[in-house]
Design a protein around this motif. Structure first.
Motif, PDB file in Angstrom:
ATOM      1  N   LEU A  63       0.849  -1.192   0.000  1.00  0.00           N
ATOM      2  CA  LEU A  63       0.000   0.000   0.000  1.00  0.00           C
ATOM      3  C   LEU A  63       0.880   1.235   0.000  1.00  0.00           C
ATOM      4  CD1 LEU A  63      -2.676   1.516   0.264  1.00  0.00           C
ATOM      5  CD2 LEU A  63      -2.584   1.086   2.722  1.00  0.00           C
ATOM      6  N   VAL A  64       0.642   2.122  -0.985  1.00  0.00           N
ATOM      7  CA  VAL A  64       1.389   3.372  -1.089  1.00  0.00           C
ATOM      8  C   VAL A  64       0.386   4.517  -1.193  1.00  0.00           C
ATOM      9  CG1 VAL A  64       2.957   4.719  -2.548  1.00  0.00           C
ATOM     10  CG2 VAL A  64       3.350   2.274  -2.237  1.00  0.00           C
ATOM     11  N   GLU A  65       0.613   5.554  -0.409  1.00  0.00           N
ATOM     12  CA  GLU A  65      -0.219   6.751  -0.482  1.00  0.00           C
ATOM     13  C   GLU A  65       0.656   7.904  -0.959  1.00  0.00           C
ATOM     14  OE1 GLU A  65      -3.473   7.911   2.390  1.00  0.00           O
ATOM     15  OE2 GLU A  65      -1.917   9.342   2.943  1.00  0.00           O
ATOM     16  N   LEU A  66       0.236   8.549  -2.052  1.00  0.00           N
ATOM     17  CA  LEU A  66       0.978   9.676  -2.602  1.00  0.00           C
ATOM     18  C   LEU A  66       0.471  10.976  -1.995  1.00  0.00           C
ATOM     19  CD1 LEU A  66       1.178   8.660  -6.353  1.00  0.00           C
ATOM     20  CD2 LEU A  66       2.806   8.217  -4.528  1.00  0.00           C
ATOM     21  N   GLN A  67       1.385  11.764  -1.472  1.00  0.00           N
ATOM     22  CA  GLN A  67       1.045  13.029  -0.825  1.00  0.00           C
ATOM     23  C   GLN A  67       0.614  14.074  -1.853  1.00  0.00           C
ATOM     24  OE1 GLN A  67       1.002  13.264   2.661  1.00  0.00           O
ATOM     25  NE2 GLN A  67       1.256  11.078   2.280  1.00  0.00           N
ATOM     26  N   ASP A  68      -0.275  14.970  -1.429  1.00  0.00           N
ATOM     27  CA  ASP A  68      -0.744  16.090  -2.268  1.00  0.00           C
ATOM     28  C   ASP A  68      -1.291  15.610  -3.603  1.00  0.00           C
ATOM     29  OD1 ASP A  68       0.040  17.991  -0.326  1.00  0.00           O
ATOM     30  OD2 ASP A  68       2.098  17.860  -1.052  1.00  0.00           O
ATOM     31  N   CYS A  69      -2.086  14.553  -3.571  1.00  0.00           N
ATOM     32  CA  CYS A  69      -2.601  13.945  -4.783  1.00  0.00           C
ATOM     33  C   CYS A  69      -4.001  13.393  -4.506  1.00  0.00           C
ATOM     34  CB  CYS A  69      -1.651  12.818  -5.182  1.00  0.00           C
ATOM     35  SG  CYS A  69      -1.919  12.161  -6.810  1.00  0.00           S
ATOM     36  N   SER A  70      -4.838  13.315  -5.542  1.00  0.00           N
ATOM     37  CA  SER A  70      -6.160  12.723  -5.357  1.00  0.00           C
ATOM     38  C   SER A  70      -6.214  11.372  -6.080  1.00  0.00           C
ATOM     39  CB  SER A  70      -7.255  13.685  -5.836  1.00  0.00           C
ATOM     40  OG  SER A  70      -7.149  13.911  -7.224  1.00  0.00           O
ATOM     41  N   HIS A  71      -7.244  11.111  -6.861  1.00  0.00           N
ATOM     42  CA  HIS A  71      -7.471   9.788  -7.446  1.00  0.00           C
ATOM     43  C   HIS A  71      -6.704   9.533  -8.747  1.00  0.00           C
ATOM     44  CE1 HIS A  71      -9.643   6.055  -7.887  1.00  0.00           C
ATOM     45  NE2 HIS A  71     -10.011   6.378  -9.102  1.00  0.00           N
ATOM     46  N   HIS A  72      -6.058  10.529  -9.303  1.00  0.00           N
ATOM     47  CA  HIS A  72      -5.395  10.369 -10.602  1.00  0.00           C
ATOM     48  C   HIS A  72      -3.904  10.704 -10.515  1.00  0.00           C
ATOM     49  CE1 HIS A  72      -9.276   9.778 -12.450  1.00  0.00           C
ATOM     50  NE2 HIS A  72      -9.714  10.814 -11.764  1.00  0.00           N
ATOM     51  N   PRO A  73      -3.144   9.912  -9.768  1.00  0.00           N
ATOM     52  CA  PRO A  73      -1.732  10.240  -9.571  1.00  0.00           C
ATOM     53  C   PRO A  73      -0.916  10.218 -10.864  1.00  0.00           C
ATOM     54  CG  PRO A  73      -2.207   8.064  -8.721  1.00  0.00           C
ATOM     55  CD  PRO A  73      -3.525   8.686  -9.079  1.00  0.00           C
ATOM     56  N   LEU A  74      -1.317   9.426 -11.831  1.00  0.00           N
ATOM     57  CA  LEU A  74      -0.587   9.402 -13.100  1.00  0.00           C
ATOM     58  C   LEU A  74      -0.622  10.770 -13.764  1.00  0.00           C
ATOM     59  CD1 LEU A  74       0.949   7.944 -15.322  1.00  0.00           C
ATOM     60  CD2 LEU A  74      -1.233   7.195 -16.261  1.00  0.00           C
ATOM     61  N   LEU A  75      -1.727  11.483 -13.606  1.00  0.00           N
ATOM     62  CA  LEU A  75      -1.853  12.820 -14.189  1.00  0.00           C
ATOM     63  C   LEU A  75      -1.329  13.911 -13.256  1.00  0.00           C
ATOM     64  CD1 LEU A  75      -5.459  12.475 -15.639  1.00  0.00           C
ATOM     65  CD2 LEU A  75      -3.292  12.188 -16.851  1.00  0.00           C
ATOM     66  N   GLU A  76      -1.501  13.724 -11.948  1.00  0.00           N
ATOM     67  CA  GLU A  76      -1.155  14.762 -10.986  1.00  0.00           C
ATOM     68  C   GLU A  76       0.313  14.744 -10.565  1.00  0.00           C
ATOM     69  OE1 GLU A  76      -4.126  15.140  -7.749  1.00  0.00           O
ATOM     70  OE2 GLU A  76      -5.203  13.599  -8.869  1.00  0.00           O
ATOM     71  N   LYS A  77       0.865  13.568 -10.409  1.00  0.00           N
ATOM     72  CA  LYS A  77       2.251  13.404  -9.950  1.00  0.00           C
ATOM     73  C   LYS A  77       2.931  12.302 -10.775  1.00  0.00           C
ATOM     74  CE  LYS A  77       1.865  16.011  -6.176  1.00  0.00           C
ATOM     75  NZ  LYS A  77       2.666  17.155  -5.861  1.00  0.00           N
ATOM     76  N   PRO A  78       3.081  12.501 -12.101  1.00  0.00           N
ATOM     77  CA  PRO A  78       3.566  11.416 -12.958  1.00  0.00           C
ATOM     78  C   PRO A  78       4.953  10.891 -12.586  1.00  0.00           C
ATOM     79  CG  PRO A  78       3.489  13.482 -14.180  1.00  0.00           C
ATOM     80  CD  PRO A  78       2.812  13.714 -12.862  1.00  0.00           C
ATOM     81  N   VAL A  79       5.859  11.754 -12.178  1.00  0.00           N
ATOM     82  CA  VAL A  79       7.209  11.305 -11.838  1.00  0.00           C
ATOM     83  C   VAL A  79       7.181  10.424 -10.594  1.00  0.00           C
ATOM     84  CG1 VAL A  79       9.520  12.066 -11.146  1.00  0.00           C
ATOM     85  CG2 VAL A  79       8.301  13.272 -12.978  1.00  0.00           C
ATOM     86  N   VAL A  80       6.466  10.868  -9.561  1.00  0.00           N
ATOM     87  CA  VAL A  80       6.359  10.097  -8.320  1.00  0.00           C
ATOM     88  C   VAL A  80       5.619   8.789  -8.587  1.00  0.00           C
ATOM     89  CG1 VAL A  80       5.454  10.089  -5.961  1.00  0.00           C
ATOM     90  CG2 VAL A  80       6.429  12.176  -6.912  1.00  0.00           C
ATOM     91  N   PHE A  81       4.533   8.859  -9.347  1.00  0.00           N
ATOM     92  CA  PHE A  81       3.740   7.674  -9.677  1.00  0.00           C
ATOM     93  C   PHE A  81       4.627   6.623 -10.350  1.00  0.00           C
ATOM     94  CE2 PHE A  81       1.187   5.352 -12.802  1.00  0.00           C
ATOM     95  CZ  PHE A  81       0.199   4.807 -11.999  1.00  0.00           C
ATOM     96  N   CYS A  82       5.361   7.045 -11.369  1.00  0.00           N
ATOM     97  CA  CYS A  82       6.209   6.098 -12.106  1.00  0.00           C
ATOM     98  C   CYS A  82       7.338   5.552 -11.244  1.00  0.00           C
ATOM     99  CB  CYS A  82       6.762   6.756 -13.365  1.00  0.00           C
ATOM    100  SG  CYS A  82       5.494   7.041 -14.610  1.00  0.00           S
ATOM    101  N   SER A  83       7.881   6.371 -10.356  1.00  0.00           N
ATOM    102  CA  SER A  83       8.946   5.871  -9.481  1.00  0.00           C
ATOM    103  C   SER A  83       8.414   4.809  -8.520  1.00  0.00           C
ATOM    104  CB  SER A  83       9.616   7.010  -8.720  1.00  0.00           C
ATOM    105  OG  SER A  83       8.778   7.541  -7.737  1.00  0.00           O
ATOM    106  N   LYS A  84       7.185   4.994  -8.033  1.00  0.00           N
ATOM    107  CA  LYS A  84       6.584   3.990  -7.143  1.00  0.00           C
ATOM    108  C   LYS A  84       6.330   2.681  -7.892  1.00  0.00           C
ATOM    109  CE  LYS A  84       6.590   6.529  -3.519  1.00  0.00           C
ATOM    110  NZ  LYS A  84       7.549   6.248  -2.436  1.00  0.00           N
TER     111      LYS A  84
END
Length: 93
Positions: A63-84
């Motif tokens: 389980l990973v929770e991305l900070q400062d993000c809602s339901h679409h992390p690929l669009l909101e935080k693409p670099v962090v999403f891909c690193s996870k």
């Protein structure tokens, strides 16, 4: 309801995941689930309690929770999403 846009969690608030039994007659063979990454945003409408239930159902979860993000992390935080994703894949090569 095709094309209907909904906002909020009313649609899913009572949803609970159900465990597939390994002896269900309609399944061709016993189900074994691969390692699964459960990824949610800090402000996601998918609640932690929803994900906790998935953790009970699936055989191996991370389980990973991305900070400062809602339901679409690929669009909101693409670099962090891909690193996870990469971290998870490297752990399960």
């Amino acid at each position: 309801n095709a094309g209907k846009v909904w906002v909020g969690t009313d649609v899913i608030q009572d949803y609970t995941a159900e465990k597939l039994t390994r002896n269900q007659p309609d399944l061709p063979k016993p189900q074994v689930f691969p390692p699964t990454l459960l990824l949610r945003g800090q402000y996601d409408f998918v609640t932690l309690s929803n994900l906790e239930r998935w953790k009970e159902i699936l055989d191996e979860t991370t389980l990973v929770e991305l900070q400062d993000c809602s339901h679409h992390p690929l669009l909101e935080k693409p670099v962090v999403f891909c690193s996870k994703l990469e971290e998870f894949w490297k752990q399960h090569e």
